[in-house]
Design an enzyme around this catalytic site. Structure first.
Site, PDB file in Angstrom:
ATOM      1  N   ARG A 226     -76.537  62.658 -28.812  1.00  0.00           N
ATOM      2  CA  ARG A 226     -75.995  62.514 -27.448  1.00  0.00           C
ATOM      3  C   ARG A 226     -76.299  61.103 -26.998  1.00  0.00           C
ATOM      4  NH1 ARG A 226     -74.641  61.580 -22.853  1.00  0.00           N
ATOM      5  NH2 ARG A 226     -74.192  63.088 -21.226  1.00  0.00           N
TER       6      ARG A 226
ATOM      7  N   GLU B 226     -65.786  66.213 -19.576  1.00  0.00           N
ATOM      8  CA  GLU B 226     -65.899  67.308 -20.550  1.00  0.00           C
ATOM      9  C   GLU B 226     -64.539  67.902 -20.879  1.00  0.00           C
ATOM     10  OE1 GLU B 226     -68.715  68.138 -22.108  1.00  0.00           O
ATOM     11  OE2 GLU B 226     -69.764  66.602 -20.966  1.00  0.00           O
TER      12      GLU B 226
ATOM     13  N   ARG C  68     -80.545  67.901 -29.181  1.00  0.00           N
ATOM     14  CA  ARG C  68     -79.790  66.745 -29.677  1.00  0.00           C
ATOM     15  C   ARG C  68     -80.650  65.487 -29.636  1.00  0.00           C
ATOM     16  NH1 ARG C  68     -74.704  67.409 -25.702  1.00  0.00           N
ATOM     17  NH2 ARG C  68     -76.480  67.325 -24.295  1.00  0.00           N
TER      18      ARG C  68
END
Length: 165
Positions: A62, A70, A108
Site C-alpha cells: 500500500r 476506490e 500490507r
C-alpha cells in the site's frame, strides 16, 4: 563561502525549471541499503500493488501518504487512477522504501514506491490521481504531497477536473 551559495542557487534553479516543465516527480538519491526491490506482478488499484521481492516472497504493498478513489465503491476517477498506476508500475522493477510503520492493519507492507526513477506516490498526487492521506507516524513526505495536491487542484488536473467535491 561563495561556492556553497552558488551551488544552492544552481540546484534551486534546476528544481524550479523541472517543476515548470512539468517533469515527473523524480527519485531522490539512494543511500546504501535503502529499500527493498522487486517486480510488480499485479496492480490492485490506484494505490495498492503486489510485488515479488528479490527474496522470492510476494507482498501486498500500500502506497504511503496517498489515497486514490476506490473502484469497489464506484468512486469518481477510480478507473483512471488504477489505469495510471498500471502505466507507472505494471511489470516493472520497483524500489520500496519504508517509513516508521512497516505494515497497516490489513497486513500490507507500507512503502514509498519508485519505478524507473519516478517517485510513484508523488506522481499520482501531482497528476491529480490521488489525494494526500497522512497517517502518522509515516509522515516523511506530508508537506510535499500537500503541495503537489494544491498545485494539481489549482491546475484542475485529474480528479480535480472530473469529480465534484
Amino acid at each position: 563561502v561563495g561556492r556553497p551559495r552558488l551551488r544552492t542557487r544552481v540546484l534551486a534553479a534546476v528544481a524550479l525549471a523541472a517543476a515548470a516543465a512539468g517533469c515527473a516527480e523524480r527519485e531522490p538519491p539512494r543511500a546504501a541499503g535503502d529499500g527493498l526491490t522487486g517486480e510488480v506482478v499485479r496492480v490492485a488499484d490506484g494505490d495498492t500493488i503486489r510485488v515479488r521481492l528479490r527474496s522470492g516472497a510476494e507482498e501486498r504493498v500500500r502506497y504511503i501518504g496517498v489515497d486514490t478513489p476506490e473502484r469497489t465503491g464506484g468512486e469518481c476517477y477510480a478507473d483512471e487512477a488504477t489505469a495510471y498506476n498500471v502505466r507507472l508500475v505494471a511489470g516493472r522493477d520497483v524500489r520500496l522504501v519504508l517509513d516508521a510503520e512497516e505494515r497497516d492493519r490489513y497486513g500490507r507492507l507500507l512503502a514509498y514506491v519508485y519505478a524507473d526513477g519516478v517517485f510513484v506516490n508523488a506522481e499520482l498526487v501531482r497528476e491529480g490521481y490521488a489525494q494526500p492521506l497522512t497517517v502518522p507516524p509515516n509522515v516523511r513526505f506530508e508537506d510535499r504531497f500537500t503541495r503537489l495536491a494544491r498545485d494539481a487542484r489549482r491546475a484542475e488536473r485529474g480528479l480535480w477536473a472530473s469529480c465534484s467535491s
